[in-house]
Motif scaffolding. Sequence first.
Motif, mmCIF file in Angstrom:
data_model
loop_
_atom_site.group_PDB
_atom_site.id
_atom_site.type_symbol
_atom_site.label_atom_id
_atom_site.label_comp_id
_atom_site.label_asym_id
_atom_site.label_seq_id
_atom_site.Cartn_x
_atom_site.Cartn_y
_atom_site.Cartn_z
ATOM 1 N N ALA A 195 -16.926 -6.779 11.388
ATOM 2 C CA ALA A 195 -18.258 -6.607 10.813
ATOM 3 C C ALA A 195 -19.301 -7.409 11.581
ATOM 4 N N VAL A 196 -18.948 -8.620 11.981
ATOM 5 C CA VAL A 196 -19.889 -9.459 12.737
ATOM 6 C C VAL A 196 -20.218 -8.819 14.081
ATOM 7 N N THR A 197 -19.189 -8.319 14.781
ATOM 8 C CA THR A 197 -19.417 -7.656 16.067
ATOM 9 C C THR A 197 -20.280 -6.412 15.901
ATOM 10 N N ALA A 198 -20.025 -5.653 14.848
ATOM 11 C CA ALA A 198 -20.810 -4.448 14.596
ATOM 12 C C ALA A 198 -22.267 -4.782 14.303
ATOM 13 N N MET A 199 -22.526 -5.856 13.554
ATOM 14 C CA MET A 199 -23.901 -6.248 13.240
ATOM 15 C C MET A 199 -24.653 -6.625 14.512
ATOM 16 N N GLU A 200 -24.009 -7.347 15.415
ATOM 17 C CA GLU A 200 -24.655 -7.718 16.665
ATOM 18 C C GLU A 200 -25.020 -6.471 17.478
ATOM 19 N N GLU A 201 -24.121 -5.497 17.495
ATOM 20 C CA GLU A 201 -24.398 -4.275 18.255
ATOM 21 C C GLU A 201 -25.525 -3.472 17.613
ATOM 22 N N LEU A 202 -25.533 -3.374 16.275
ATOM 23 C CA LEU A 202 -26.595 -2.630 15.599
ATOM 24 C C LEU A 202 -27.964 -3.223 15.910
ATOM 25 N N LEU A 203 -28.086 -4.537 15.830
ATOM 26 C CA LEU A 203 -29.377 -5.175 16.114
ATOM 27 C C LEU A 203 -29.824 -4.901 17.543
ATOM 28 N N GLY A 204 -28.877 -4.963 18.482
ATOM 29 C CA GLY A 204 -29.231 -4.698 19.868
ATOM 30 C C GLY A 204 -29.700 -3.269 20.082
ATOM 31 N N MET A 205 -29.018 -2.303 19.452
ATOM 32 C CA MET A 205 -29.388 -0.904 19.633
ATOM 33 C C MET A 205 -30.666 -0.546 18.878
ATOM 34 N N ALA A 206 -30.939 -1.219 17.774
ATOM 35 C CA ALA A 206 -32.145 -0.914 16.998
ATOM 36 C C ALA A 206 -33.401 -1.464 17.655
ATOM 37 N N GLN A 207 -33.305 -2.562 18.387
ATOM 38 C CA GLN A 207 -34.483 -3.245 18.916
ATOM 39 C C GLN A 207 -34.731 -2.961 20.391
ATOM 40 N N ALA A 208 -33.712 -2.465 21.117
ATOM 41 C CA ALA A 208 -33.865 -2.254 22.557
ATOM 42 C C ALA A 208 -34.609 -0.952 22.841
ATOM 43 N N ASN A 209 -35.228 -0.889 24.011
ATOM 44 C CA ASN A 209 -35.883 0.332 24.483
ATOM 45 C C ASN A 209 -35.219 0.764 25.791
ATOM 46 N N GLU A 210 -35.993 1.184 26.766
ATOM 47 C CA GLU A 210 -35.413 1.542 28.050
ATOM 48 C C GLU A 210 -34.882 0.281 28.726
ATOM 49 N N PRO A 211 -33.775 0.350 29.429
ATOM 50 C CA PRO A 211 -33.041 1.561 29.845
ATOM 51 C C PRO A 211 -31.936 1.982 28.869
ATOM 52 N N LEU A 212 -31.765 1.255 27.709
ATOM 53 C CA LEU A 212 -30.698 1.643 26.783
ATOM 54 C C LEU A 212 -30.989 3.000 26.149
ATOM 55 N N TRP A 213 -32.231 3.212 25.730
ATOM 56 C CA TRP A 213 -32.641 4.491 25.145
ATOM 57 C C TRP A 213 -33.621 5.181 26.092
ATOM 58 N N LEU A 214 -33.342 6.442 26.391
ATOM 59 C CA LEU A 214 -34.175 7.212 27.301
ATOM 60 C C LEU A 214 -34.786 8.391 26.557
ATOM 61 N N PRO A 215 -36.010 8.814 26.952
ATOM 62 C CA PRO A 215 -36.607 10.002 26.317
ATOM 63 C C PRO A 215 -35.753 11.233 26.566
ATOM 64 N N GLY A 216 -35.488 11.984 25.492
ATOM 65 C CA GLY A 216 -34.674 13.182 25.612
ATOM 66 C C GLY A 216 -35.485 14.368 26.104
ATOM 67 N N PRO A 217 -34.814 15.405 26.554
ATOM 68 C CA PRO A 217 -35.527 16.590 27.062
ATOM 69 C C PRO A 217 -36.129 17.447 25.957
ATOM 70 N N ASP A 218 -35.681 17.268 24.705
ATOM 71 C CA ASP A 218 -36.141 18.108 23.605
ATOM 72 C C ASP A 218 -37.220 17.405 22.800
ATOM 73 N N HIS A 219 -37.978 18.197 22.075
ATOM 74 C CA HIS A 219 -39.000 17.706 21.136
ATOM 75 C C HIS A 219 -40.024 16.810 21.834
ATOM 76 N N GLY A 220 -40.442 17.184 23.041
ATOM 77 C CA GLY A 220 -41.467 16.429 23.742
ATOM 78 C C GLY A 220 -41.056 15.028 24.114
ATOM 79 N N GLY A 221 -39.748 14.783 24.251
ATOM 80 C CA GLY A 221 -39.276 13.452 24.607
ATOM 81 C C GLY A 221 -39.173 12.506 23.439
ATOM 82 N N LYS A 222 -39.478 12.969 22.213
ATOM 83 C CA LYS A 222 -39.422 12.075 21.050
ATOM 84 C C LYS A 222 -38.001 11.893 20.532
ATOM 85 N N LEU A 223 -37.092 12.802 20.841
ATOM 86 C CA LEU A 223 -35.689 12.632 20.488
ATOM 87 C C LEU A 223 -35.021 11.818 21.593
ATOM 88 N N GLU A 224 -34.720 10.552 21.297
ATOM 89 C CA GLU A 224 -34.162 9.669 22.310
ATOM 90 C C GLU A 224 -32.693 9.996 22.542
#
Length: 689
Positions: A195-224
């Motif tokens: 659970a502790v490891t999962a919480m650390e990963e969730l926080l990282g994925m929720a707060q990070a931007n590029e290069p972890l999350w990239l604009p998707g090709p659909d919906h005008g790039g709003k679907l990451e």
Amino acid sequence: MEGGSGDDQDPDHPPRKKRYHRHTPRQIQEMEMLFKECPHPDDKQRQHLSKELGLEPRQVKFWFQNRRTQMKAQTERAENSLLRQDNDKLRSENILMREALKNPTCQHCGGPATIEMSLDEQQLRIENCRLKDELDRVSSLAAKYLGGSSFGQLHPSPPSGCAMDIVAQGPSVVDVATRPGGLTEAEKPLVVELAVTAMEELLGMAQANEPLWLPGPDHGGKLEQLNYDEYMRQFPRGIGLRPHGLKTEATRETGMVMNDAVSLVETLMDSSQWMEVFPCMVSRALTVDVLSTGVNGNRNGALQLMYAELQVLSPLVPTREIYFLRYCKQHAEGVWAVVDVSVDSLRDNPPPSLMRCRRRPSGMLIQDTPNGYSKVTVVEHMEYDDRAVHRMYRDLVNSGMAFGAQRWVAVLQRQCERLASLLATNIDLGGVPSADGRRSMLKLAQRMTNNFCAGVSASTVHTWTTLSGSGDDDVRVMTRKSVDNPGEPHGIVLSAATSLWLPVSPQRVFEFLRDERLRSEWDILSNGGLVTEMAHIAKGQDPGNSVSLLRVNPMNANQSNMLILQESCTDVSGALLIYAPVDIPAMNLVLRGGDPAYVALLPSGFAILPDGPENRSRASSMMVSHDSTGQLTDSSPRATGGSLLTVAFQILVSTIPSARLSLESVETVNNLISCTVQRIKAALRCEDA
């Protein structure tokens, strides 16, 4: 019951059977209200109630006797269930202790334990165990063992040369997690660290931007879309490897929700409330075991093992069945996070039912805002097998729109608006006589919607049978017995559903179905009568989110009026339109503020979804209007694309629960649903679809 008994009976004239009296909803409502205040009414109260309800005093007396007996039986069943659970836990712990005593091992060296020791050593060992237990208790209260280090690091290391630490070699954590009774003490350190490891990963994925999350090709790039190379670099301690043959789905969405963070956390940590808020997404949910309830009187540090079945409202999409940990932590004032992670990653060979779907660290990051709202960021990271998904729904599922973060946020926003509408006092009553009547009508509509959603998907508790031979619009049916549910008529209930693709935008289909002026074009039950709206309750800012009471005026004097309760729901992820005929006297009680629990309903309706990411973009930006003839027109040039429509009916085919289903009943419901589909296609001018 009439006639003699015992030896006095004439064998040639057997006694007649009991004559049963079925009370009306109003009679049950009034007696139930008095029972809540006074379970043992005196003669005067019974006389008064019998005159008011048109019953004999002995009928009222027997009803209260039976109700008290029923209440006592329910209480005893609940107590027996709790005792059985406690007994099962004690039996499991006893078995583990006996196994440990048969094969004692040293926790330090791994060899056989030496049990011979002096009296002083025995006293020291007893004191050491007591101190460990005290340390565990204090650590739990302070939630330190959930702060970032493993649970086992809180225990002091054994002294060198010891051969006395006896540990049980018990079953794996998932073996325990997937059986009744939950986790034992031997498995808890493993799941806490997970659970502790999962919480650390969730926080990282929720707060990070590029290069972890990239604009998707659909919906005008709003679907990451998730950059998996970057993901593996940032989270090298990933929760296990992806099983062979599974696809990966990772989505993220942020939105403002009309509720505070603490209330949202309470909803997520309660499996019943979680199902209530997401009825169209969670078909089943339960809490298997509670490892920690939190500290300081709130949910900070709460950790529990849960089971859930996630759904799409169509019999063509299998549900996603998962066992997972849900861990809640407060990171700052007004900032909370709730993370889910599947427990199958803790074993090498999980059972096949858990191999079809696996939840990597997913959940919500919730932050209070000054205006009473909350900023919610949802991360949904799943690995799943899509081979059983019908090809018609495969694009929707693989795009992440069916089970992804965008849908969780959209449904949460809509449901929180509904809750605010239910609690509002200074608001337009919409034609309902009183504020209590408005609340009762909303509660009745909510029960109707929940019942509809529970009987449409391909849940593991349902067994669907295909009627027609082949094709994309096969009708699937199932039957169930309705006996003890006061909110449904007693007997055999037949559920029928079909899903089909239409070359029409979801918004246009939704607006056509909810327009009472056009209802006679598809609703066979209205029999061509004029449909008018008697009451209208708004559930939010979108006019498509509402509860209505409709009256069907007959075409001739020989027919009687019919009332229809209808709820419509819409957001960017899809739409629902659910309705049910209601008894006029029972509905009048609801409108006066009566308890809606005893109003019998069998809901039918429609679930409307986009057929892919591109359609979602068009549907969210499309404008729909009516021309002078009442026909729907699209005012946006981009209003093209298709929609996925599920049509479902529930019909009482027999009032006898033990009766067998007849072929005539199946044929009738098959014709009903097929005719409805053809009428909708004709009205939308897509007969060839």
